[in-house]
Enzyme design. Structure first.
Site, PDB file in Angstrom:
ATOM      1  CB  SER A   9      -0.904   0.026   1.232  1.00 38.33           C
ATOM      2  OG  SER A   9      -1.411   1.337   1.391  1.00 38.33           O
ATOM      3  CG  HIS A  34      -3.780  -1.660  -1.643  1.00 42.53           C
ATOM      4  ND1 HIS A  34      -4.891  -2.422  -1.939  1.00 42.53           N
ATOM      5  CD2 HIS A  34      -4.157  -0.835  -0.636  1.00 42.53           C
ATOM      6  CE1 HIS A  34      -5.886  -2.084  -1.142  1.00 42.53           C
ATOM      7  NE2 HIS A  34      -5.470  -1.112  -0.340  1.00 42.53           N
ATOM      8  CG  ASP A  36      -5.050   2.441   0.604  1.00 40.02           C
ATOM      9  OD1 ASP A  36      -6.008   1.646   0.574  1.00 40.02           O
ATOM     10  OD2 ASP A  36      -3.915   2.138   1.015  1.00 40.02           O
ATOM     11  CG  MET A  38      -8.500   7.094   1.910  1.00 36.24           C
ATOM     12  SD  MET A  38      -7.808   7.161   3.571  1.00 36.24           S
ATOM     13  CE  MET A  38      -6.765   5.685   3.544  1.00 36.24           C
ATOM     14  CG  HIS A  75      -9.065   0.007  -0.627  1.00 37.28           C
ATOM     15  ND1 HIS A  75      -8.500  -0.143   0.628  1.00 37.28           N
ATOM     16  CD2 HIS A  75     -10.408  -0.111  -0.443  1.00 37.28           C
ATOM     17  CE1 HIS A  75      -9.461  -0.328   1.519  1.00 37.28           C
ATOM     18  NE2 HIS A  75     -10.622  -0.306   0.902  1.00 37.28           N
ATOM     19  CG  MET A  77     -11.294   3.076   1.632  1.00 34.05           C
ATOM     20  SD  MET A  77      -9.797   3.115   2.630  1.00 34.05           S
ATOM     21  CE  MET A  77      -8.581   3.182   1.322  1.00 34.05           C
ATOM     22  CG  MET A 167     -11.650  -3.036   4.782  1.00 36.93           C
ATOM     23  SD  MET A 167     -10.099  -2.607   3.954  1.00 36.93           S
ATOM     24  CE  MET A 167      -9.238  -1.673   5.234  1.00 36.93           C
ATOM     25  N   GLY A 172      -9.160   3.875   6.617  1.00 34.57           N
ATOM     26  CA  GLY A 172      -8.894   5.309   6.814  1.00 34.57           C
ATOM     27  C   GLY A 172      -7.441   5.647   7.037  1.00 34.57           C
ATOM     28  CG  PHE A 173      -6.128   6.903   9.640  1.00 36.21           C
ATOM     29  CD1 PHE A 173      -5.597   8.153   9.334  1.00 36.21           C
ATOM     30  CD2 PHE A 173      -7.460   6.819  10.026  1.00 36.21           C
ATOM     31  CE1 PHE A 173      -6.378   9.302   9.422  1.00 36.21           C
ATOM     32  CE2 PHE A 173      -8.254   7.964  10.117  1.00 36.21           C
ATOM     33  CZ  PHE A 173      -7.703   9.213   9.812  1.00 36.21           C
ATOM     34  N   GLY A 174      -3.162   4.114   7.689  1.00 38.62           N
ATOM     35  CA  GLY A 174      -2.162   3.056   7.748  1.00 38.62           C
ATOM     36  C   GLY A 174      -1.679   2.869   9.178  1.00 38.62           C
ATOM     37  N   GLY A 175      -0.960   1.791   9.391  1.00 38.13           N
ATOM     38  CA  GLY A 175      -0.293   1.590  10.673  1.00 38.13           C
ATOM     39  C   GLY A 175      -1.177   1.201  11.843  1.00 38.13           C
ATOM     40  CG  ASP A 201      -6.066  -2.843   3.077  1.00 40.55           C
ATOM     41  OD1 ASP A 201      -5.005  -2.545   3.642  1.00 40.55           O
ATOM     42  OD2 ASP A 201      -6.743  -2.029   2.412  1.00 40.55           O
ATOM     43  N   GLY A 223       1.240  -1.949   4.081  1.00 47.51           N
ATOM     44  CA  GLY A 223       1.746  -0.593   3.911  1.00 47.51           C
ATOM     45  C   GLY A 223       2.956  -0.353   4.774  1.00 47.51           C
TER      46      GLY A 223
HETATM   47  C1  DX5 Z   1      -6.357   1.627   5.346  1.00 44.13           C
HETATM   48  C2  DX5 Z   1      -5.863   1.255   3.991  1.00 44.13           C
HETATM   49  C3  DX5 Z   1      -4.729   0.345   3.979  1.00 44.13           C
HETATM   50  C4  DX5 Z   1      -3.490   0.843   4.684  1.00 44.13           C
HETATM   51  C5  DX5 Z   1      -2.813  -0.351   5.277  1.00 44.13           C
HETATM   52  O1  DX5 Z   1      -7.556   2.270   5.232  1.00 44.13           O
HETATM   53  O2  DX5 Z   1      -6.907   0.640   3.266  1.00 44.13           O
HETATM   54  O3  DX5 Z   1      -4.421  -0.078   2.652  1.00 44.13           O
HETATM   55  O4  DX5 Z   1      -2.584   1.525   3.869  1.00 44.13           O
HETATM   56  O5  DX5 Z   1      -1.735   0.068   6.022  1.00 44.13           O
HETATM   57  P1  DX5 Z   1      -0.978  -0.925   7.016  1.00 44.13           P
HETATM   58  O6  DX5 Z   1      -0.480  -2.069   6.209  1.00 44.13           O
HETATM   59  O7  DX5 Z   1       0.117  -0.069   7.561  1.00 44.13           O
HETATM   60  O8  DX5 Z   1      -1.981  -1.351   8.053  1.00 44.13           O
HETATM   61 ZN    ZN Z   2      -6.388  -0.246   1.348  1.00 40.73          ZN
END
Ligand code: DX5
Ligand code: ZN
Length: 245
Positions: A9, A34, A36, A38, A75, A77, A167, A172-175, A201, A223
């Site tokens: 991602s 991937h 994302d 949003m 993806h 969103m 999911m 909404g957010f990575g990490g 994901d 990601g």
């Molecule tokens: C979250 C995204 C993911 C995100 C995953 O809403 O859809 O694709 O980037 O990030 P990690 O792998 O860091 O959880």
């Molecule tokens: Zn995603």
């Protein structure tokens, strides 16, 4: 289970040098990118739109076959997934993965939504296919997997998704922390559909991949685990081995 597809991602990549980050992750062994998208409405965050996708597309070779290396896995969103299909096709998206929740309710419930923006998942899948892309359907943690059975059992393949995304965090957010509570959805899907591409994901990395792979996921988004690694190639290889073992 079909072969592993590793899809880093780019949400966790260096946005100031995104083209280089994308080509680098492919050269480090990634299969797909991937991407994302949003809209600050379906999820409480904003990322990027078609002009950015156009630019990064030029840094990555187009796949030569469906699901091939370099596939842009977008993806979406976003609250109005139908509205953006043509723009993302033109921008270079190969697989357009919309959220079930958005197709089914958000746009339809919003008073501003025009009637042509209201669409059922199966109509939207047909529309994505008619526009020359693969179609994916994503479900958030609060959505039960059962909503997908009718959609997957459709005898008309034009209206059947090419991939399901389960999911494993709130989008909404990575990490964020991996939610193992979502894996029974993957197990139920794999049991019924041995050949389906099932993507997971959110929170995937070396410490969570085994659970996801054992449940039957084969398309792995990561990601922070990839872009935050000292050796991303090693992480990509490890994720692949866990699925293909
Ligand atoms: C979250 C995204 C993911 C995100 C995953 O809403 O859809 O694709 O980037 O990030 P990690 O792998 O860091 O959880
Ligand atoms: Zn995603």
């Amino acid at each position: 289970t079909p072969p592993a597809i590793i899809a880093p991602s780019i949400l966790s990549a260096d946005f100031a040098d995104l083209g280089a980050a994308c080509s680098k992750t492919i050269s480090q062994g990634a299969d797909w990118l991937h991407v994302d998208i949003m809209d600050g409405h379906f999820v409480p965050n904003l990322t990027f739109g078609p002009p950015v996708v156009v630019k990064i597309r030029s840094h990555v070779d187009k796949p030569t076959q469906a699901y091939g290396k370099g596939t842009f896995d977008c993806h979406m969103m976003i609250a109005e997934p139908k509205k953006w299909v043509k723009e993302f096709k033109n921008a270079g998206c190969d697989l357009y993965c919309f959220h079930y929740e958005a197709a089914n309710s958000s746009a339809a419930e919003s008073p501003e939504a025009k009637s042509d923006e209201k669409t059922s998942p199966r109509e939207l899948i047909r529309y994505i296919h008619d526009n020359g892309m693969l179609a994916g359907i994503a479900i958030k943690p609060a959505t039960p997997v059962d909503v997908l059975w009718d959609i997957l059992e459709n005898p008309d393949e034009k209206e059947r998704p090419d991939m399901v995304l389960v999911m494993t965090v709130e989008p909404g957010f990575g990490g964020q922390k991996f939610m193992a509570s979502e894996l029974p959805k993957v197990e139920a899907l794999r049991k019924r559909y041995p050949n389906l591409n099932i993507e997971v994901d959110g929170g995937l990395g070396p410490s969570t991949i085994d659970q996801a792979a054992d449940a039957g996921a084969n398309v792995i988004v990561a990601g922070s685990a990839v872009f935050g690694a000292k050796d991303p190639a090693e992480v990509i290889a490890l994720l692949r081995e866990a699925v293909d073992k």
